[in-house]
Design a protein around this motif. Structure first.
Motif: not given
Length: 188
Positions: A124-146
């Motif tokens: 998702t990080y590769t197109f996150a800027q597109n999301i921010l430009n195209d989706f008002d009030y977009a939110k992100f959840v960051y999940l990390v696993r050991d």
């Protein structure tokens, strides 16, 4: 819109084999959030949009709609919504990727009686800027696993060749890119 409520879009940022399908299913169990099976449509579209040229050109728009319809009708996950080219031509008024994406996910959410959408995509990080430009009030959840658990899961999966070294490399690149994104986004 779903009953006068503007549907909110939440995007998951994570590595493969990190529990992303599990968290998507958990969120889908919530009465307000639709977490459909991953279509990998958004990444595919944003990474290939330059190949379609100007979408105001009728022929380019037709090709994009045909490709999107084909991808959706042959996806692996089960969705309530089914799509046709004619449906897109009739209901998507703006010839943009984001209009197609919003229509697709809003339809799925509505058919599931949900008010918001949780979207799992890889990288998702590769197109996150597109999301921010195209989706008002977009939110992100960051999940990390050991990374040790992720690497073991990768090793045990038949769908992910390359074993532990490949998994470690992918995990490291995903985390580095995700952290860079969050640093760029700032404290909000």
């Amino acid at each position: 819109y779903h009953g006068g409520h503007k549907i909110r879009f939440i995007f998951l940022i994570s590595s493969e084999r990190s529990g992303s399908n599990l968290i998507t299913k958990m969120i889908d169990a919530h009465p307000d959030y639709c977490g459909p099976s991953p279509s990998h449509l958004i990444r595919t579209l944003y990474n290939n949009i330059q190949n379609y040229g100007n979408l105001n050109n009728q022929e380019n728009w037709k090709i994009l709609v045909y490709d999107v319809t084909s991808l959706l009708n042959f996806q692996l996950g089960a969705w309530e919504a089914k799509f046709t080219e004619d449906e897109f031509f009739e209901n998507v008024n703006s010839r943009t990727i984001e209009s197609l994406i919003k229509y697709i996910y809003e339809k799925e959410a509505t058919l599931n009686g949900k008010r918001n959408v949780f979207i799992k995509e890889n990288q998702t990080y590769t197109f996150a800027q597109n999301i921010l430009n195209d989706f008002d009030y977009a939110k992100f959840v960051y999940l990390v696993r050991d990374p040790r658990d992720m690497a073991l899961s990768w090793k045990l999966s038949f769908n992910h060749p390359g074993a532990i070294m490949k998994a470690t490399e992918i995990w490291f690149n995903d985390q580095r890119s995700s952290i860079e994104l969050f640093n760029d986004l700032g404290p909000q």
